[in-house]
Design a protein around this motif. Structure first.
Motif, PDB file in Angstrom:
ATOM      1  N   UNK A  82       0.880  -1.163   0.000  1.00 21.84           N
ATOM      2  CA  UNK A  82       0.000   0.000   0.000  1.00 21.84           C
ATOM      3  C   UNK A  82       0.916   1.210   0.000  1.00 21.84           C
ATOM      4  N   UNK A  83       0.729   2.085  -0.989  1.00 20.50           N
ATOM      5  CA  UNK A  83       1.590   3.258  -1.114  1.00 20.50           C
ATOM      6  C   UNK A  83       0.773   4.509  -0.837  1.00 20.50           C
ATOM      7  N   UNK A  84       1.188   5.241   0.199  1.00 21.91           N
ATOM      8  CA  UNK A  84       0.407   6.417   0.597  1.00 21.91           C
ATOM      9  C   UNK A  84       0.650   7.598  -0.341  1.00 21.91           C
ATOM     10  N   UNK A  85      -0.438   8.156  -0.861  1.00 26.80           N
ATOM     11  CA  UNK A  85      -0.358   9.319  -1.747  1.00 26.80           C
ATOM     12  C   UNK A  85       0.320  10.492  -1.052  1.00 26.80           C
ATOM     13  N   UNK A  86       0.068  10.621   0.247  1.00 31.76           N
ATOM     14  CA  UNK A  86       0.504  11.811   0.963  1.00 31.76           C
ATOM     15  C   UNK A  86       1.954  11.721   1.428  1.00 31.76           C
ATOM     16  N   UNK A  87       2.326  10.627   2.084  1.00 26.26           N
ATOM     17  CA  UNK A  87       3.660  10.571   2.685  1.00 26.26           C
ATOM     18  C   UNK A  87       4.608   9.651   1.918  1.00 26.26           C
ATOM     19  N   UNK A  88       4.109   8.963   0.895  1.00 27.79           N
ATOM     20  CA  UNK A  88       4.938   8.110   0.030  1.00 27.79           C
ATOM     21  C   UNK A  88       5.542   6.899   0.740  1.00 27.79           C
ATOM     22  N   UNK A  89       5.124   6.657   1.969  1.00 28.45           N
ATOM     23  CA  UNK A  89       5.639   5.464   2.620  1.00 28.45           C
ATOM     24  C   UNK A  89       4.966   4.218   2.041  1.00 28.45           C
ATOM     25  N   UNK A  90       5.699   3.121   2.055  1.00 29.52           N
ATOM     26  CA  UNK A  90       5.166   1.862   1.543  1.00 29.52           C
ATOM     27  C   UNK A  90       4.881   0.921   2.698  1.00 29.52           C
ATOM     28  N   UNK A  91       3.683   0.348   2.728  1.00 28.54           N
ATOM     29  CA  UNK A  91       3.314  -0.610   3.761  1.00 28.54           C
ATOM     30  C   UNK A  91       3.064  -1.964   3.118  1.00 28.54           C
ATOM     31  N   UNK A  92       3.736  -3.002   3.610  1.00 30.16           N
ATOM     32  CA  UNK A  92       3.460  -4.346   3.083  1.00 30.16           C
ATOM     33  C   UNK A  92       2.029  -4.745   3.445  1.00 30.16           C
ATOM     34  N   UNK A  93       1.326  -5.383   2.534  1.00 24.50           N
ATOM     35  CA  UNK A  93      -0.020  -5.860   2.840  1.00 24.50           C
ATOM     36  C   UNK A  93      -0.198  -7.292   2.321  1.00 24.50           C
ATOM     37  N   UNK A 117      -2.922   2.245  -4.169  1.00 27.15           N
ATOM     38  CA  UNK A 117      -2.664   3.653  -3.941  1.00 27.15           C
ATOM     39  C   UNK A 117      -3.788   4.219  -3.092  1.00 27.15           C
ATOM     40  N   UNK A 118      -3.445   5.090  -2.167  1.00 28.74           N
ATOM     41  CA  UNK A 118      -4.478   5.681  -1.345  1.00 28.74           C
ATOM     42  C   UNK A 118      -3.888   6.490  -0.213  1.00 28.74           C
ATOM     43  N   UNK A 119      -4.587   6.523   0.898  1.00 29.61           N
ATOM     44  CA  UNK A 119      -4.125   7.317   2.036  1.00 29.61           C
ATOM     45  C   UNK A 119      -3.997   6.424   3.257  1.00 29.61           C
ATOM     46  N   UNK A 120      -2.881   6.559   3.949  1.00 22.95           N
ATOM     47  CA  UNK A 120      -2.643   5.740   5.140  1.00 22.95           C
ATOM     48  C   UNK A 120      -3.359   6.370   6.340  1.00 22.95           C
ATOM     49  N   UNK A 121      -3.534   5.626   7.417  1.00 17.91           N
ATOM     50  CA  UNK A 121      -4.283   6.123   8.574  1.00 17.91           C
ATOM     51  C   UNK A 121      -3.748   7.451   9.114  1.00 17.91           C
TER      52      UNK A 121
ATOM     53  N   UNK B  70       6.533   6.506 -17.877  1.00 22.55           N
ATOM     54  CA  UNK B  70       5.908   6.401 -19.191  1.00 22.55           C
ATOM     55  C   UNK B  70       4.593   7.166 -19.189  1.00 22.55           C
ATOM     56  N   UNK B  71       4.133   7.497 -20.384  1.00 21.86           N
ATOM     57  CA  UNK B  71       2.915   8.296 -20.517  1.00 21.86           C
ATOM     58  C   UNK B  71       1.954   7.657 -21.507  1.00 21.86           C
ATOM     59  N   UNK B  72       0.670   7.756 -21.192  1.00 26.15           N
ATOM     60  CA  UNK B  72      -0.363   7.289 -22.113  1.00 26.15           C
ATOM     61  C   UNK B  72      -1.614   8.132 -21.906  1.00 26.15           C
ATOM     62  N   UNK B  73      -2.487   8.194 -22.934  1.00 29.83           N
ATOM     63  CA  UNK B  73      -3.718   8.975 -22.816  1.00 29.83           C
ATOM     64  C   UNK B  73      -4.600   8.420 -21.701  1.00 29.83           C
ATOM     65  N   UNK B  74      -5.254   9.295 -20.940  1.00 28.69           N
ATOM     66  CA  UNK B  74      -6.079   8.818 -19.833  1.00 28.69           C
ATOM     67  C   UNK B  74      -7.207   7.910 -20.306  1.00 28.69           C
ATOM     68  N   UNK B  75      -7.779   8.216 -21.482  1.00 27.53           N
ATOM     69  CA  UNK B  75      -8.870   7.373 -21.992  1.00 27.53           C
ATOM     70  C   UNK B  75      -8.429   5.917 -22.113  1.00 27.53           C
ATOM     71  N   UNK B  76      -7.106   5.747 -22.356  1.00 29.24           N
ATOM     72  CA  UNK B  76      -6.590   4.389 -22.522  1.00 29.24           C
ATOM     73  C   UNK B  76      -5.778   3.947 -21.321  1.00 29.24           C
ATOM     74  N   UNK B  77      -5.934   4.665 -20.230  1.00 32.33           N
ATOM     75  CA  UNK B  77      -5.114   4.340 -19.060  1.00 32.33           C
ATOM     76  C   UNK B  77      -5.411   2.936 -18.556  1.00 32.33           C
ATOM     77  N   UNK B  78      -4.358   2.193 -18.292  1.00 33.90           N
ATOM     78  CA  UNK B  78      -4.495   0.834 -17.778  1.00 33.90           C
ATOM     79  C   UNK B  78      -4.032   0.761 -16.335  1.00 33.90           C
ATOM     80  N   UNK B 110      -7.552   4.216  -3.239  1.00 33.88           N
ATOM     81  CA  UNK B 110      -7.992   5.066  -4.336  1.00 33.88           C
ATOM     82  C   UNK B 110      -7.884   4.315  -5.660  1.00 33.88           C
ATOM     83  N   UNK B 111      -6.907   3.446  -5.743  1.00 31.25           N
ATOM     84  CA  UNK B 111      -6.655   2.794  -7.007  1.00 31.25           C
ATOM     85  C   UNK B 111      -5.801   1.552  -6.794  1.00 31.25           C
TER      86      UNK B 111
END
Lengths: 131, 131
Positions: A82-93, A117-121, B70-78, B110-111
């Motif tokens: 799990x990679x936090x959008x805000x602090x960029x720390x990586x948590x094993x899950x 990707x998301x936000x950690x607690x 790398x970059x790709x169009x959002x419509x085709x984002x994978x 989030x993703x």
DNA sequence: CTACGTGCAAAAAGTTTGCAATCGC
DNA sequence: GCGATTGCAAACTTTTTGCACGTAG
């Protein structure tokens, strides 16, 4: 003839730092922490040692969206973070995925990695307080 | 007042190259291809344009193990890629995962991204012929 | 003793930024 | 014409390499 590997204070300190960590560390974090043991340690040596340990199969490289390479012991290697959008720390899950992958003909899969990707607690709380 | 964006040959060429691509491209690949249209194009402009298009929501950044963005169009984002160990090319794939993720309390997802590591058909063949 | 390992500084690779010249609108 | 945009070179960040000195075995 197989190359002989020497046991040095530098290598031991790098090893010890990674073993003691609870999450994958970046090279500069390893340097900072290992210098508590070996103050004159250089960054190049950290990189050389990390590469050596990866080649030896002792460490695994983890590369996530943030770009920086992280290292962790293979025994504890995770394929999901799990990679936090805000602090960029990586948590094993633990990501138990019952997958059905439509892998086209000719492709050979060696390994699968999942990143969430998301936000950690911690960062969720901070946002709630400041928003 | 909102910034005005100008339509330039450089930007159009970058856009056209990404649109025409069948897989996410690196900045240097974009430069090489776009120079067929605009030979004097500079790498800095490619980076500036890519960043602009990402900010505008037109392009998506893809960062995989190899390190390069790398970059790709959002419509085709994978959210799933196959990354070849040998040639480092990224191929979009369909990864239909029926998942059961044990995401600890407090984490907000989030993703999700899935990366498959292995060997692509081209490199498999080359290895077979040379090995 | 001697090949392996280290620290430092320089080199690479990828990306960003400063600046004067250029060009869209 | 004015301000956005560009190309070039220099700066930056992360990682690698060259080299002379240091050290494990």
């Amino acid at each position: 003839m197989a190359k002989t590997f020497r046991r040095t204070r530098q290598r031991e300190s790098v090893r010890a730092v990674i073993e003691a960590a609870t999450r994958p560390l970046r090279a500069d974090e390893v340097l900072f922490l290992a210098r508590e043991q070996v103050p004159e340690l250089g960054l190049a040596t950290v990189y050389r040692t990390l590469k050596l340990l990866v080649d030896e199969g002792e460490l695994a490289e983890v590369k996530l969206r943030s770009g920086a390479t992280r290292y962790e012991p293979v025994q504890r290697e995770h394929d999901s973070f799990f990679l936090c959008d805000a602090c960029s720390r990586a948590f094993p899950i633990e990501a138990r995925l019952t997958n059905e992958l439509a892998l086209p003909d000719g492709f050979t899969m060696r390994r699968r990695e999942v990143t969430l990707l998301g936000t950690c607690p911690t960062c969720s709380e901070n946002q709630a307080h400041s928003g």
